[in-house]
Design a protein around this motif. Structure first.
Motif, short mmCIF file in Angstrom:
data_model
loop_
_atom_site.label_atom_id
_atom_site.label_comp_id
_atom_site.label_asym_id
_atom_site.label_seq_id
_atom_site.Cartn_x
_atom_site.Cartn_y
_atom_site.Cartn_z
N LEU A 1 -2.24 3.62 1.16
CA LEU A 1 -1.97 3.22 -0.22
C LEU A 1 -3.29 3.02 -0.94
O LEU A 1 -4.29 2.70 -0.32
CB LEU A 1 -1.19 1.91 -0.24
CG LEU A 1 0.24 1.97 0.26
CD1 LEU A 1 0.84 0.59 0.25
CD2 LEU A 1 1.06 2.90 -0.61
N ARG B 1 -3.14 1.20 6.80
CA ARG B 1 -2.04 1.70 7.64
C ARG B 1 -1.18 2.73 6.94
O ARG B 1 -0.62 3.60 7.58
CB ARG B 1 -1.16 0.53 8.09
CG ARG B 1 -1.90 -0.40 9.02
CD ARG B 1 -0.98 -1.29 9.76
NE ARG B 1 0.04 -0.53 10.49
CZ ARG B 1 0.77 -1.04 11.44
NH1 ARG B 1 0.60 -2.28 11.79
NH2 ARG B 1 1.68 -0.31 12.05
N TYR B 2 -1.02 2.63 5.63
CA TYR B 2 -0.09 3.52 4.95
C TYR B 2 -0.73 4.32 3.82
O TYR B 2 -0.05 4.83 2.96
CB TYR B 2 1.10 2.71 4.41
CG TYR B 2 1.83 2.00 5.51
CD1 TYR B 2 2.55 2.72 6.45
CD2 TYR B 2 1.75 0.63 5.65
CE1 TYR B 2 3.20 2.09 7.48
CE2 TYR B 2 2.41 -0.01 6.68
CZ TYR B 2 3.13 0.71 7.59
OH TYR B 2 3.77 0.09 8.62
N ALA C 1 4.40 -5.65 -3.88
CA ALA C 1 5.67 -4.96 -4.13
C ALA C 1 5.70 -4.40 -5.54
O ALA C 1 6.13 -3.27 -5.77
CB ALA C 1 6.84 -5.90 -3.90
N LEU D 1 3.70 -1.32 -5.49
CA LEU D 1 4.42 -0.21 -4.86
C LEU D 1 5.45 0.39 -5.81
O LEU D 1 5.60 1.61 -5.91
CB LEU D 1 5.14 -0.70 -3.59
CG LEU D 1 4.25 -0.97 -2.38
CD1 LEU D 1 5.06 -1.59 -1.26
CD2 LEU D 1 3.61 0.32 -1.92
#
Lengths: 401, 434
Positions: free
Chosen positions: A359, A356-357, A34, A37
């Motif tokens: 990143l 998946r994203y 987190a 992110l």
């Protein structure tokens, strides 16, 4: 301080200790990712636009009639230039953080069947580079005879300029000057590059893929005006400009969403990213709170449970500091176990998010940062129960429970 | 027996109010965060038109050149139709109800002189649009295929726009200026706002919170060259009516699976015939027919950010549950003495397990109630977000019930291990030690 008695005591409560360790491990994994992110969001939001955002005011119009555009643009330009505090006015098709207007594919060879490159084509009148404050990197600015009227959505103009960084990626190791860009059915020759102009809708993958064309204000180029204002005058100018448009051009509508200073447009553009970052901060805070609650709860229980033993130790000569340190060390051991496991989990979670994203990989320094945060949290959480333990008087040992 | 356990649980929880509060808070936070995100997702992916969705289908053709670059970032141009393809599908009449459409934004001029015009979104469509989606008319009616043919200057207003322009809805026959042209009002529909706006272009990402304010014939819009919103793509020169410019959406209503099968075959046959003519370069098998909900899934309406937030929230819930397991374990095992006495007095292991299960469920119920409150606060904060989906984020009754159920199920699950451990306590050993 001896560790072995602590380990022996923990072995008697291994399930509870293991669970708190697991909780810390999970918290560590989520925390590291987190934090990462959040910092990625902040990086995105701090992208440089290359222009003086506080001093540039943008006026966007809706409903400009093509037939009257040339006349309207002339009237608006002279009207806007007359507002007190305005230093120069330019017509453009788009601005950083404004509405995207000229996204197009282009090719570098005339016979290439694919439009593999995609960039944002800014189309500006003669005053645009000076109004935005762009700096020349290579070559030269447009000459007055190079400005052309708009057809389709690009001007009939022989020349083009590019962002200097972007030009380097298009022609690595070569000078871009004199090269040709083919877009729609037109060919443009590169006459110069400028230093750093952000596209209207930057995203982490695409920020400075911009090109600049020379257009004559009028049909197809009369809806967006950039005003360079004297320092501190932007708000006044903004109000005066709104009033002026209503007076000079009653048939068009000011697009309120895109009429602001560029710094204001930046704020609205990144509102969603800010909200996401705020939500992540909220999750982190809640996560730390719950983890601390778990530590406090368990430690309090153990302190209560061991009151008699603590009293015995105190009666046998242990100081308050010894008792305090006992619980602190115990907490340190559990948290360390959790962190060790958590780092592996953090890494695994990052791998899943990466696949998946899309990143990027978690930079390694987030792991010690997350670990430090949890150690501090653990020590703070255990402090109150440990102090309560230290306050247990030796006389407890002599009382029966 | 249950009432007795409930009483025991209440006493036990009241004995250590701080710890109880911590557990309830942990469950409440975890459930609240998870339910906030689940509700947002639930709202975004729900069926926008439940009464008709089973019969609505979106055809898909692939008119792109063979070497057209696949580019996901800007959407797939073959998601939309070219004018010739859309008209060919409609003229074939293989579906009872069908329409081609495109979104558009125009300036609407108030009837009173001197008022400022304002920009509104609406739909350009063929005559079948209103029957296809079952719109209800308050006044007048839609237009006919003959009006399409004649490029009639007709407009249908939504209730909201009629009120905004005229202050009343019995305005059939009046004139409205949209953009630079004047239109005669043919009808006024009741407000109609399916969420997501499933029939619009995919680049609108569901257009949450938006609705069409006006409807006018597609051919008229083409005639007047009104501005079209949404993804438009062309790969050769040519305007909106050319065969290499995609900008339209086509929807059909089919009554049963047999009709759907036949329609799918028709799309493949059509693609094959176009390929023979040299227009299509890609295999006819690329043609497809999506049921409405599949089409919405294909559009990927839920942004990645939101999925990421859901996973974070669920991860947070797991942390909270592990926390509860540890706390309950400590709490239950501390009462080994009490358990031993009860066991010695004849309680079975099952009874002990049940007793502690009831206590866990009680903690869960309290946590669930707190979770509902926290989720409401969370949803309120989501509604303050700038994203378009944000202001439709509200909890319905089923989600409310799910919240409490999830909290109880979660805490029961969390209480399982501690209760089992407590029921395994050896009474003799414990009693002797005391």
């Amino acid at each position: 301080m001896q560790i072995r008695p602590i380990l022996a005591a923990l072995r008697r409560h291994r399930v509870a200790a293991f669970l708190i360790g697991m909780e810390i491990a999970l918290a560590c994994a989520i925390l590291c990712n987190a934090l990462f992110l959040i910092s990625a969001r902040i990086d995105t939001m701090q992208v440089s636009s290359g222009v003086d955002e506080d001093r540039l005011v943008v006026v966007s119009l809706d409903g400009v009639d093509d037939n009257a555009a040339a006349d309207l643009a002339a009237r608006l330009r002279s009207g806007l230039a007359g507002i007190a505090g305005v230093q120069s006015v330019a017509v453009t098709n788009a601005v950083p953080f404004g509405q995207q207007a000229g996204e197009a594919g282009f090719r570098l060879r005339a016979d290439d069947p694919h439009y593999d490159n995609q960039g944002h084509f800014y189309v500006g009148g003669p005053a645009l580079p000076s109004t935005l404050g762009l700096q020349l990197a290579e070559g030269r600015w447009f000459t007055p005879d190079e400005f052309g009227p708009i057809s389709e959505f690009l001007p009939r103009s022989p020349s083009i300029m590019l962002d200097s960084e972007y030009a380097r990626t298009l022609w690595p190791g070569e000078s871009p000057l004199g090269k040709t860009v083919y877009a729609i059915d037109k060919a443009f020759r590169v006459v110069g590059t400028y230093r750093s102009l952000l596209r209207p809708n930057p995203n982490p993958g695409h920020t400075h893929n911009t090109l600049l064309l020379a257009g004559i204000p009028g049909k197809g180029l009369a809806s967006v005006y950039v005003l360079r204002t004297a320092p501190g005058k932007a708000d006044q100018v903004l109000q005066a400009a709104r009033a002026l448009v209503a007076r000079v051009a009653p048939a068009v509508v000011v697009n309120q969403d895109y009429t602001d200073t560029i710094s204001g447009l930046r704020r609205s553009y990144f509102a969603a990213d800010r909200a996401m970052a705020g939500m992540l901060v909220g999750v982190i805070a809640a996560l730390l709170l719950v983890t601390a609650l778990g530590i406090v709860g368990l430690a309090s229980f153990w302190v209560q449970q061991r009151r008699k033993q603590i009293g015995v130790r105190r009666a046998l000569g242990a100081t308050r500091g010894d008792i305090l340190r006992y619980f602190q060390t115990e907490n340190f051991l559990i948290v360390s176990f959790g962190i060790a496991l958590g780092m592996v989990l953090a890494f695994g979670l990052n791998l899943v998010l990466m696949s998946r994203y899309e990143l990027p990989r978690l930079p390694l320094f987030y792991l010690p940062a997350g670990a430090l945060l949890l150690w501090v949290l653990g020590q703070l959480a255990v402090l109150a129960p440990a102090l309560r333990a230290a306050a247990v008087p030796p006389v407890v040992a002599t009382r029966s429970v | 027996m249950f009432a007795y356990y409930l009483d025991l649980a209440l006493r036990s929880l009241r004995r250590s109010p701080v710890l109880t509060g911590m557990m309830v808070l942990a469950i409440g936070l975890g459930i609240g965060a998870s339910m906030t995100m689940l509700t947002v997702l639930h709202v975004m992916t729900r069926d926008p038109l439940p009464e008709l969705s089973a019969q609505l289908y979106y055809p898909h053709l692939d008119p792109l050149p063979a070497n057209y670059p696949a580019r996901s970032e800007w959407g797939d141009p073959s998601d939309n139709f070219t004018w010739p393809d859309a008209m060919a599908l409609l003229e074939a009449h293989r579906a009872d109800q069908q329409a081609a459409m495109a979104g558009g934004r125009v300036l609407a001029w108030p009837v009173q002189a001197g008022r400022m015009p304002f920009r509104i979104g609406g739909r350009y469509a063929t005559a079948g649009f209103f029957d296809l989606f079952g719109l209800r008319f308050e006044q007048g009616r839609g237009w006919t295929a003959a009006d399409d043919e004649a490029r009639a200057r007709l407009v249908v207003l939504s209730h909201a726009l009629a009120m905004q322009l005229f202050g009343r809805t019995d305005v059939v026959g009046r004139t409205v200026r949209l953009g630079d042209a004047r239109f005669q009002v043919g009808g006024v529909t009741a407000d109609w706002a399916p969420q997501p706006q499933f029939y619009a272009d995919a680049s609108g990402r569901g257009n949450y919170g938006e609705s069409d304010r006006f409807f006018l014939p597609l051919a008229t819009a083409l005639d007047l060259d009104l501005s079209v919103s949404g993804n438009q793509a062309s790969w050769k020169e040519g305007g909106k009516t050319s065969g290499n410019y995609t900008w339209l959406q086509v929807w059909v209503r089919l009554k049963n699976a047999a009709q759907a099968r036949a329609y799918r075959q028709f799309l493949i046959d059509y693609s094959a015939s176009q390929q023979k003519l040299g227009r299509f370069e890609r295999p006819p098998a690329n043609a497809a027919l999506y049921p409405m909900m599949d089409w919405l899934a294909h559009q990927k309406l839920v942004p990645n950010d939101l999925r990421l937030q859901l996973w974070l929230a669920l991860g947070f819930l797991v942390v909270c549950l592990v926390n509860i397991v540890a706390l309950l374990l400590a709490k239950f095992l501390r009462r080994s003495g009490e358990v031993s006495v009860r066991r010695a007095l004849g309680a079975r292991r099952r009874d002990i397990f049940l007793q502690f299960g009831v206590e866990s469920a009680l903690v869960g119920s309290l946590g669930g109630l707190l979770g509902v409150a926290i989720a409401q606060a969370g949803l309120w904060s989501v509604r303050q977000r700038p994203d378009s989906y944000a202001h439709v984020a509200r909890m319905d009754l089923s989600m409310l019930a799910l919240t409490v159920l999830l909290a109880i199920a979660g805490s029961l699950l969390a209480g399982m291990l501690p209760a089992w451990r407590a029921s395994r306590v050896a009474p003799a050993l414990q009693l002797k030690a005391q």
